[in-house]
Design a protein around this motif. Structure first.
Motif, PDB file in Angstrom:
ATOM      1  N   GLN A   1       0.931  -1.201  -0.362  1.00 60.75           N
ATOM      2  CA  GLN A   1      -0.368  -0.246  -0.012  1.00 60.75           C
ATOM      3  C   GLN A   1       0.820   1.177   0.252  1.00 60.75           C
ATOM      4  OE1 GLN A   1      -3.340  -0.239  -0.230  1.00 60.75           O
ATOM      5  NE2 GLN A   1      -3.538   1.618  -0.367  1.00 60.75           N
ATOM      6  N   VAL A   2       1.141   2.376  -0.445  1.00 59.85           N
ATOM      7  CA  VAL A   2       1.741   3.339  -1.364  1.00 59.85           C
ATOM      8  C   VAL A   2       0.615   4.078  -0.123  1.00 59.85           C
ATOM      9  CG1 VAL A   2       2.005   4.466  -2.561  1.00 59.85           C
ATOM     10  CG2 VAL A   2       2.323   2.775  -3.273  1.00 59.85           C
ATOM     11  N   ARG A  28       8.049  -0.831  -3.167  1.00 55.66           N
ATOM     12  CA  ARG A  28       9.091  -1.070  -4.004  1.00 55.66           C
ATOM     13  C   ARG A  28      10.380  -0.842  -5.232  1.00 55.66           C
ATOM     14  NH1 ARG A  28       9.297  -7.108  -3.479  1.00 55.66           N
ATOM     15  NH2 ARG A  28       7.032  -6.995  -4.517  1.00 55.66           N
ATOM     16  N   PHE A  29       9.296  -0.768  -5.469  1.00 47.84           N
ATOM     17  CA  PHE A  29       9.800   0.285  -7.224  1.00 47.84           C
ATOM     18  C   PHE A  29       9.505   1.799  -6.950  1.00 47.84           C
ATOM     19  CE2 PHE A  29       9.059  -4.314  -8.080  1.00 47.84           C
ATOM     20  CZ  PHE A  29       8.518  -4.630  -7.173  1.00 47.84           C
ATOM     21  N   VAL A  30      10.377   2.125  -8.428  1.00 45.09           N
ATOM     22  CA  VAL A  30       9.866   3.383  -8.732  1.00 45.09           C
ATOM     23  C   VAL A  30       8.476   3.763  -9.034  1.00 45.09           C
ATOM     24  CG1 VAL A  30      10.946   5.190 -10.207  1.00 45.09           C
ATOM     25  CG2 VAL A  30      12.365   3.659  -8.910  1.00 45.09           C
ATOM     26  N   ILE A  31       7.787   4.316  -8.589  1.00 47.34           N
ATOM     27  CA  ILE A  31       6.231   4.867  -8.578  1.00 47.34           C
ATOM     28  C   ILE A  31       6.498   5.075 -10.769  1.00 47.34           C
ATOM     29  CG2 ILE A  31       4.604   6.278  -8.387  1.00 47.34           C
ATOM     30  CD1 ILE A  31       4.817   5.724  -5.874  1.00 47.34           C
ATOM     31  N   ASP A  32       5.590   4.396 -11.155  1.00 46.15           N
ATOM     32  CA  ASP A  32       5.185   5.145 -12.712  1.00 46.15           C
ATOM     33  C   ASP A  32       4.958   6.868 -13.514  1.00 46.15           C
ATOM     34  OD1 ASP A  32       3.770   2.183 -13.276  1.00 46.15           O
ATOM     35  OD2 ASP A  32       5.381   2.421 -13.590  1.00 46.15           O
ATOM     36  N   GLU A  98       0.108   7.147  -9.612  1.00 47.05           N
ATOM     37  CA  GLU A  98      -0.318   5.532  -9.836  1.00 47.05           C
ATOM     38  C   GLU A  98       1.029   4.805 -10.532  1.00 47.05           C
ATOM     39  OE1 GLU A  98      -2.351   7.407 -13.479  1.00 47.05           O
ATOM     40  OE2 GLU A  98      -3.098   8.758 -12.300  1.00 47.05           O
ATOM     41  N   HIS A  99       0.839   3.372 -10.541  1.00 50.68           N
ATOM     42  CA  HIS A  99       1.480   2.758 -10.872  1.00 50.68           C
ATOM     43  C   HIS A  99       0.231   1.102 -10.205  1.00 50.68           C
ATOM     44  CE1 HIS A  99       5.534   0.720 -11.053  1.00 50.68           C
ATOM     45  NE2 HIS A  99       4.995   0.142 -10.003  1.00 50.68           N
ATOM     46  N   GLY A 100      -0.107   0.958 -11.574  1.00 48.77           N
ATOM     47  CA  GLY A 100      -1.197  -0.158 -11.070  1.00 48.77           C
ATOM     48  C   GLY A 100      -2.358   0.626 -10.948  1.00 48.77           C
TER      49      GLY A 100
END
Length: 114
Positions: A1-2, A28-32, A98-100
């Motif tokens: 959860q971001v 854990r990822f760079v957010i799009d 926004e990341h999915g």
């Protein structure tokens, strides 16, 4: 959860400057795509500016040439430099990611006095 946390809002005089910050945690990822939207009293929430992780930007026509969006991918943070602000910039500014899925911050009030 971001989770998104904004800071930097406040009261500024017309013609002045303000810088908003938004830090994202929980990814854990760079957010799009990260960006800013705003909502004035009695109006719908609208786009201010967005920036992809590759650096592509999109600005509302009303802020082009006055506002600048930037981000630090490694920290998943996004900034909005607001220059030459106008009373019509008064609104609650929301950080967006926004990341999915789509995530929103709690909002920060920006008030521009004339």
């Amino acid at each position: 959860q971001v989770r998104l946390v904004e800071s930097g809002g406040g009261l500024v005089q017309a013609g002045g400057s303000l810088r908003l910050s938004c830090a994202a945690s929980g990814s854990r990822f760079v957010i799009d795509t990260m960006g800013w939207y705003r909502q004035a009293p009695g109006k719908q929430r609208t786009l201010v500016a967005t920036m992809t992780k590759s650096g592509s930007t999109n600005y509302a026509d009303s802020v082009k040439g006055r506002f600048t969006i930037s981000r630090v991918n490694s920290e998943n943070t996004v900034y909005l430099q607001m220059n030459s602000v106008k009373p019509e910039d008064t609104a609650v500014y929301y950080c967006n990611a926004e990341h999915g899925l789509v995530y929103w911050g709690q909002g920060t009030q920006v008030t521009v006095s004339s």
